[in-house]
Design an enzyme around this catalytic site. Structure first.
Site, PDB file in Angstrom:
ATOM      1  N   GLY A  71       0.812  -1.215   0.000  1.00 46.94           N
ATOM      2  CA  GLY A  71       0.000   0.000   0.000  1.00 46.94           C
ATOM      3  C   GLY A  71       0.845   1.264   0.000  1.00 46.94           C
ATOM      4  N   THR A  72       1.945   1.237   0.725  1.00 42.91           N
ATOM      5  CA  THR A  72       2.794   2.428   0.806  1.00 42.91           C
ATOM      6  C   THR A  72       3.314   2.815  -0.573  1.00 42.91           C
ATOM      7  OG1 THR A  72       3.450   1.839   3.051  1.00 42.91           O
ATOM      8  CG2 THR A  72       4.903   3.364   1.875  1.00 42.91           C
ATOM      9  N   GLN A 179      -7.548  -0.296   3.825  1.00 38.65           N
ATOM     10  CA  GLN A 179      -8.393  -0.867   4.886  1.00 38.65           C
ATOM     11  C   GLN A 179      -9.795  -1.201   4.386  1.00 38.65           C
ATOM     12  OE1 GLN A 179      -7.394  -1.897   7.797  1.00 38.65           O
ATOM     13  NE2 GLN A 179      -5.400  -0.906   7.993  1.00 38.65           N
ATOM     14  N   SER A 199      -3.558  -3.410  -0.554  1.00 35.19           N
ATOM     15  CA  SER A 199      -2.444  -4.169  -0.002  1.00 35.19           C
ATOM     16  C   SER A 199      -2.932  -5.567   0.383  1.00 35.19           C
ATOM     17  CB  SER A 199      -1.917  -3.431   1.231  1.00 35.19           C
ATOM     18  OG  SER A 199      -0.846  -4.135   1.798  1.00 35.19           O
ATOM     19  N   HIS A 201      -1.562  -7.772   2.770  1.00 38.16           N
ATOM     20  CA  HIS A 201      -1.400  -8.347   4.112  1.00 38.16           C
ATOM     21  C   HIS A 201      -2.474  -7.933   5.108  1.00 38.16           C
ATOM     22  CE1 HIS A 201       0.574  -4.976   6.506  1.00 38.16           C
ATOM     23  NE2 HIS A 201       0.673  -4.493   5.284  1.00 38.16           N
ATOM     24  N   CYS A 325       4.374   4.829  16.330  1.00 33.09           N
ATOM     25  CA  CYS A 325       5.228   4.674  17.498  1.00 33.09           C
ATOM     26  C   CYS A 325       6.591   5.248  17.123  1.00 33.09           C
ATOM     27  CB  CYS A 325       5.322   3.183  17.797  1.00 33.09           C
ATOM     28  SG  CYS A 325       6.240   2.803  19.265  1.00 33.09           S
TER      29      CYS A 325
HETATM   30  C1  LIG Z   1      -4.831   3.043   5.286  1.00 34.21           C
HETATM   31  C2  LIG Z   1      -3.490   2.458   5.017  1.00 34.21           C
HETATM   32  N1  LIG Z   1      -2.787   2.873   3.966  1.00 34.21           N
HETATM   33  C3  LIG Z   1      -1.582   2.368   3.666  1.00 34.21           C
HETATM   34  C4  LIG Z   1      -0.996   1.406   4.446  1.00 34.21           C
HETATM   35  C5  LIG Z   1       0.358   0.870   4.087  1.00 34.21           C
HETATM   36  O1  LIG Z   1       0.244  -0.393   3.467  1.00 34.21           O
HETATM   37  P1  LIG Z   1       1.493  -1.392   3.423  1.00 34.21           P
HETATM   38  O2  LIG Z   1       1.712  -1.874   4.818  1.00 34.21           O
HETATM   39  O3  LIG Z   1       1.071  -2.486   2.482  1.00 34.21           O
HETATM   40  O4  LIG Z   1       2.650  -0.630   2.884  1.00 34.21           O
HETATM   41  C6  LIG Z   1      -1.675   0.947   5.580  1.00 34.21           C
HETATM   42  C7  LIG Z   1      -1.061  -0.046   6.477  1.00 34.21           C
HETATM   43  O5  LIG Z   1      -1.281  -0.065   7.663  1.00 34.21           O
HETATM   44  C8  LIG Z   1      -2.954   1.485   5.868  1.00 34.21           C
HETATM   45  O6  LIG Z   1      -3.661   1.089   6.934  1.00 34.21           O
END
Ligand SMILES: Cc1ncc(COP(=O)(O)O)c(C=O)c1O
Length: 381
Positions: A71-72, A179, A199, A201, A325
């Site tokens: 997702g990032t 999410q 994403s 996971h 954190c």
């Molecule tokens: C809303 C949201 N966007 C992006 C991410 C990032 O996704 P990834 O962990 O696959 O990089 C997360 C992960 O917690 C998330 O909750």
């Protein structure tokens, strides 16, 4: 002591059937999907099959799926990719104060590089207002990026209304659906989004794999240069093994979503009822009916989030505050700050519970009992 994991919004375990699909692929496939020989062709077929399944699951076309490392990266590609491809048409971006850092930090980086970003506020229910969005829109707005479901509160944003609003505007519409995947029935056509991040996971698939949906006619400045993979939007040999796992995780969601959602509703209801029965003082952050049933963010007056989490961990319960954190201490949540203001004590006493398929009603009763004794201890300090 029974250990109970209620932190599925952070990550989920890998589903047994996903493990099987990945193990099978690991044993039988190793070719590079770009190779033209038989080994490559077999891997290419798996990759194509996965892309077809994943595209269909969000009502998109095969070429619109760009696999990323999660997702990032999908958010980074959407935001930097749009900003640098469309900067001739304007340098204004709209987002919200409650986005994940994988959206907020790219936006802050763009501000350092001459772009202007408007951060929409939310009300106490955790939602942005479409009127605020309309007021913030300008002729030089090139990107609107609003998350579908908030990772701390589970609150859904009005994505359909925003899509409608932007229909006749030049701005590209991106949504972070990390999410939402697995809990929402996503239809990119109905939502009228141009870009969507997801994403694996968070839906019982492996970590380190995700995708960016990109509507065919949208152009992006690529971030990773190299080979011709992903039609050059994201170079690098594809992570076929994880993509096979991601595909299986999506197939499972498609067949079971309603079942999973009603299970989460039951768990959420049970936990709230048990807490009430135990006489625990609490309030829920983020209002129904906009809350997804798998995330429940609860404030416990008189407690402190760090002490609370440590005590919960010691009593075998894995949950989180949902916020970042830094150097071993928990930052006050930027999401709750946007909802309540910076002085509200809920910023420092809220816990995120996020349910999974394997959680049981029995566990919720146990959790409520253990919470009761921790709250009693912490509030009598
Ligand atoms: C809303 C949201 N966007 C992006 C991410 C990032 O996704 P990834 O962990 O696959 O990089 C997360 C992960 O917690 C998330 O909750």
């Amino acid at each position: 002591m029974k250990h109970i994991y209620i932190d599925h919004a952070a990550t989920t375990p890998i589903h047994e059937e996903v493990q099987q699909a990945m193990t099978e692929a690991m044993k039988t496939q190793f070719g590079n999907p770009s190779s033209i020989h038989q080994f490559g062709r077999e891997s290419r077929k798996q990759l194509d099959d996965a892309r077809t399944t994943i595209a269909k699951s969000i009502h998109a076309d095969f070429p619109s799926i760009i696999f990323t490392s999660g997702g990032t990266e999908a958010n980074n590609l959407a935001i930097f990719g749009t900003a640098y491809a469309y900067q001739e048409q304007g340098k204004h971006i709209i987002t919200t104060q409650i986005e994940h850092h994988a959206v907020l930090h790219p936006c802050e980086e763009l501000e350092e590089n001459g772009f202007e970003v408007s951060y929409l506020p939310v009300d106490e229910t955790g939602r942005i207002s479409v009127t605020d969005l309309k007021n913030a829109l300008r002729d030089d707005t090139i990107l609107v990026t609003v998350m579908m479901v908030n990772n701390e509160t589970g609150i859904r944003q009005p994505i359909e209304e925003i899509g409608q609003e932007l229909k006749d505007h030049q701005s590209i519409f991106h949504t972070d659906a990390v999410q939402a995947l697995g809990v929402e029935a996503i239809d990119v056509e109905a939502l009228q989004v141009d870009l969507l991040s997801a994403s694996s996971h968070k839906i019982y698939g492996p970590k380190g794999i995700g995708f960016l949906y990109k509507r065919e006619d949208i152009h992006l400045k690529q971030l990773v240069y190299g080979g011709e993979q992903e039609r050059k939007w994201r170079s690098g040999t594809e992570n076929t093994l994880s993509i096979v796992g991601f595909k299986r995780a999506i197939e499972l969601v498609l067949g079971e979503r309603e079942q999973r959602l009603s299970h989460y509703r039951l768990l959420s209801k049970t936990l709230l009822e048990e807490l009430t029965q135990q006489g625990v003082d609490f309030s829920v952050n983020g209002n129904e009916p906009y809350r997804t049933p798998n995330i429940l963010n609860i404030s416990f007056p008189g407690t402190d989030v760090e002490m609370f989490l440590t005590n919960l961990d010691l009593s075998g319960i894995a949950v989180s505050s949902g916020s970042a954190c830094t150097a071993g201490s928990i930052d006050p949540s930027h999401v709750l700050k946007a909802m309540y203001g910076s002085d509200d004590e809920r910023l420092r006493n809220s816990i995120r519970f996020s349910f999974g398929m394997d959680n049981t009603e029995e566990e919720m009763k146990l959790v409520a009992e253990r919470i009761k004794s921790i709250v009693d201890r912490l509030t009598n300090l």
